[in-house]
Write a protein that holds these residues in place. Structure first.
Motif, PDB file in Angstrom:
ATOM      1  N   GLN A 277     -75.712 111.490   6.906  1.00 43.76           N
ATOM      2  CA  GLN A 277     -75.398 110.898   7.682  1.00 43.76           C
ATOM      3  C   GLN A 277     -74.584 110.947   8.476  1.00 43.76           C
ATOM      4  OE1 GLN A 277     -78.986 108.000   8.034  1.00 43.76           O
ATOM      5  NE2 GLN A 277     -80.550 109.519   8.617  1.00 43.76           N
ATOM      6  N   ARG A 278     -74.275 110.511   9.936  1.00 38.18           N
ATOM      7  CA  ARG A 278     -72.871 109.935  10.328  1.00 38.18           C
ATOM      8  C   ARG A 278     -73.357 107.763  10.051  1.00 38.18           C
ATOM      9  NH1 ARG A 278     -70.611 111.514  15.898  1.00 38.18           N
ATOM     10  NH2 ARG A 278     -71.164 113.293  15.422  1.00 38.18           N
ATOM     11  N   GLU A 279     -71.514 107.563   9.809  1.00 33.05           N
ATOM     12  CA  GLU A 279     -72.047 106.284   9.554  1.00 33.05           C
ATOM     13  C   GLU A 279     -70.809 105.850  10.261  1.00 33.05           C
ATOM     14  OE1 GLU A 279     -70.778 105.694   5.412  1.00 33.05           O
ATOM     15  OE2 GLU A 279     -69.040 106.571   4.677  1.00 33.05           O
ATOM     16  N   LEU A 280     -71.189 104.861  10.278  1.00 30.18           N
ATOM     17  CA  LEU A 280     -69.263 103.094  10.963  1.00 30.18           C
ATOM     18  C   LEU A 280     -68.374 103.116   9.882  1.00 30.18           C
ATOM     19  CD1 LEU A 280     -68.421 101.927  13.197  1.00 30.18           C
ATOM     20  CD2 LEU A 280     -69.531  99.962  11.874  1.00 30.18           C
ATOM     21  N   VAL A 281     -67.103 103.581   9.943  1.00 30.72           N
ATOM     22  CA  VAL A 281     -65.673 103.353   9.532  1.00 30.72           C
ATOM     23  C   VAL A 281     -65.615 102.256  10.214  1.00 30.72           C
ATOM     24  CG1 VAL A 281     -63.808 104.103   8.770  1.00 30.72           C
ATOM     25  CG2 VAL A 281     -65.638 106.270   8.877  1.00 30.72           C
ATOM     26  N   ALA A 282     -65.362 101.761  11.363  1.00 35.14           N
ATOM     27  CA  ALA A 282     -64.678 100.570  11.217  1.00 35.14           C
ATOM     28  C   ALA A 282     -64.741 100.698  13.161  1.00 35.14           C
ATOM     29  CB  ALA A 282     -62.833 100.249  11.119  1.00 35.14           C
ATOM     30  N   ARG A 283     -65.159  99.617  13.468  1.00 33.65           N
ATOM     31  CA  ARG A 283     -64.980  99.651  15.471  1.00 33.65           C
ATOM     32  C   ARG A 283     -64.722  98.340  16.180  1.00 33.65           C
ATOM     33  NH1 ARG A 283     -71.191  99.202  15.559  1.00 33.65           N
ATOM     34  NH2 ARG A 283     -71.571  97.127  14.489  1.00 33.65           N
ATOM     35  N   ILE A 284     -63.782  98.323  17.141  1.00 36.43           N
ATOM     36  CA  ILE A 284     -62.562  97.190  16.995  1.00 36.43           C
ATOM     37  C   ILE A 284     -62.964  97.071  18.892  1.00 36.43           C
ATOM     38  CG2 ILE A 284     -60.443  98.355  17.545  1.00 36.43           C
ATOM     39  CD1 ILE A 284     -58.851  96.327  17.840  1.00 36.43           C
TER      40      ILE A 284
ATOM     41  N   SER B 154     -61.631  91.803  17.839  1.00 41.45           N
ATOM     42  CA  SER B 154     -62.335  91.754  16.912  1.00 41.45           C
ATOM     43  C   SER B 154     -63.308  92.971  16.269  1.00 41.45           C
ATOM     44  CB  SER B 154     -63.732  90.757  16.882  1.00 41.45           C
ATOM     45  OG  SER B 154     -63.700  89.749  17.437  1.00 41.45           O
ATOM     46  N   THR B 155     -63.135  93.065  14.613  1.00 44.64           N
ATOM     47  CA  THR B 155     -63.120  94.094  14.334  1.00 44.64           C
ATOM     48  C   THR B 155     -63.916  93.985  13.506  1.00 44.64           C
ATOM     49  OG1 THR B 155     -61.169  94.068  12.817  1.00 44.64           O
ATOM     50  CG2 THR B 155     -60.526  95.044  14.334  1.00 44.64           C
ATOM     51  N   ASN B 156     -64.562  94.975  12.708  1.00 44.94           N
ATOM     52  CA  ASN B 156     -65.636  95.250  11.527  1.00 44.94           C
ATOM     53  C   ASN B 156     -65.483  96.459  11.057  1.00 44.94           C
ATOM     54  OD1 ASN B 156     -67.477  95.710  13.854  1.00 44.94           O
ATOM     55  ND2 ASN B 156     -68.672  95.888  12.555  1.00 44.94           N
ATOM     56  N   TYR B 157     -65.564  96.337   9.513  1.00 44.50           N
ATOM     57  CA  TYR B 157     -65.514  97.507   8.812  1.00 44.50           C
ATOM     58  C   TYR B 157     -66.169  97.228   7.678  1.00 44.50           C
ATOM     59  CZ  TYR B 157     -60.668  97.047   9.688  1.00 44.50           C
ATOM     60  OH  TYR B 157     -58.894  96.915  10.821  1.00 44.50           O
ATOM     61  N   ALA B 158     -67.046  99.082   7.641  1.00 45.44           N
ATOM     62  CA  ALA B 158     -68.346  99.138   6.527  1.00 45.44           C
ATOM     63  C   ALA B 158     -67.225  98.917   5.406  1.00 45.44           C
ATOM     64  CB  ALA B 158     -67.589 100.515   6.544  1.00 45.44           C
ATOM     65  N   ASP B 159     -68.221  98.671   4.119  1.00 48.98           N
ATOM     66  CA  ASP B 159     -67.640  97.781   2.782  1.00 48.98           C
ATOM     67  C   ASP B 159     -66.941  99.098   2.526  1.00 48.98           C
ATOM     68  OD1 ASP B 159     -70.973  96.005   2.126  1.00 48.98           O
ATOM     69  OD2 ASP B 159     -68.722  95.366   3.192  1.00 48.98           O
ATOM     70  N   SER B 160     -66.909 100.049   2.420  1.00 51.77           N
ATOM     71  CA  SER B 160     -66.294 101.191   1.593  1.00 51.77           C
ATOM     72  C   SER B 160     -64.850 101.360   1.903  1.00 51.77           C
ATOM     73  CB  SER B 160     -66.867 102.499   1.919  1.00 51.77           C
ATOM     74  OG  SER B 160     -67.123 102.409   2.890  1.00 51.77           O
ATOM     75  N   VAL B 161     -64.356 100.184   2.982  1.00 54.25           N
ATOM     76  CA  VAL B 161     -62.698 101.168   3.369  1.00 54.25           C
ATOM     77  C   VAL B 161     -62.358  99.265   3.349  1.00 54.25           C
ATOM     78  CG1 VAL B 161     -63.673 103.007   4.483  1.00 54.25           C
ATOM     79  CG2 VAL B 161     -63.587 100.870   5.667  1.00 54.25           C
ATOM     80  N   LYS B 162     -62.491  98.202   3.230  1.00 53.45           N
ATOM     81  CA  LYS B 162     -62.211  97.486   3.768  1.00 53.45           C
ATOM     82  C   LYS B 162     -60.977  96.752   2.759  1.00 53.45           C
ATOM     83  CE  LYS B 162     -66.352  94.331   5.674  1.00 53.45           C
ATOM     84  NZ  LYS B 162     -66.908  93.371   4.829  1.00 53.45           N
TER      85      LYS B 162
END
Length: 122
Positions: free
Chosen positions: A44-51, A56-64
């Motif tokens: 499935q499509r998943e969030l990687v990062a957004r701003i 303010s930013t948030n990241y998927a745990d796998s890319v932090k």
């Protein structure tokens, strides 16, 4: 009327880096959130990062700690700096923007780019 176009994908070896860019153009009034999603084959499509517009930013745990998202509001552009890439990062990467366009000033709508392929392989 609104178009998102990604660039910067390609083939890179494990441990390498890539920088993705996404430019939003058209009848844009304001951009709220911009982000990057990815979809691997069969997944499935998943969030990687957004701003957000406030930065303010948030990241998927796998890319932090490996990926960094940033934006240039003057250029309606969002970037994704990807370091220490591994094979699990292989996917089609999609740019997303939640924005208000001149066609409807009362609501923010979701827009997507066509995607750019990132392949991590030795």
């Amino acid at each position: 009327q609104v178009q998102l176009v990604e660039s910067g994908g390609g083939l890179v070896q494990p441990g390498g880096s890539l920088r993705l860019s996404c430019v939003a153009s058209g009848s844009i009034v304001s951009i709220n959130t911009m982000g990057w999603y990815r979809q691997a084959p069969g997944a499935q499509r998943e969030l990687v990062a957004r701003i957000t517009s406030g930065g303010s930013t948030n990241y998927a745990d796998s890319v932090k700690g490996r990926f960094t998202i940033s934006r240039d509001d003057a250029e309606n552009t969002v970037y994704l700096q990807m370091n220490s890439l591994n094979v699990e990062d292989t996917a089609e990467y999609y740019c997303h923007a939640l924005l208000v366009s001149s066609s409807d000033l009362s609501w923010a709508y979701d827009y997507w780019g066509p995607g750019t392929q990132v392949t991590v392989s030795s």
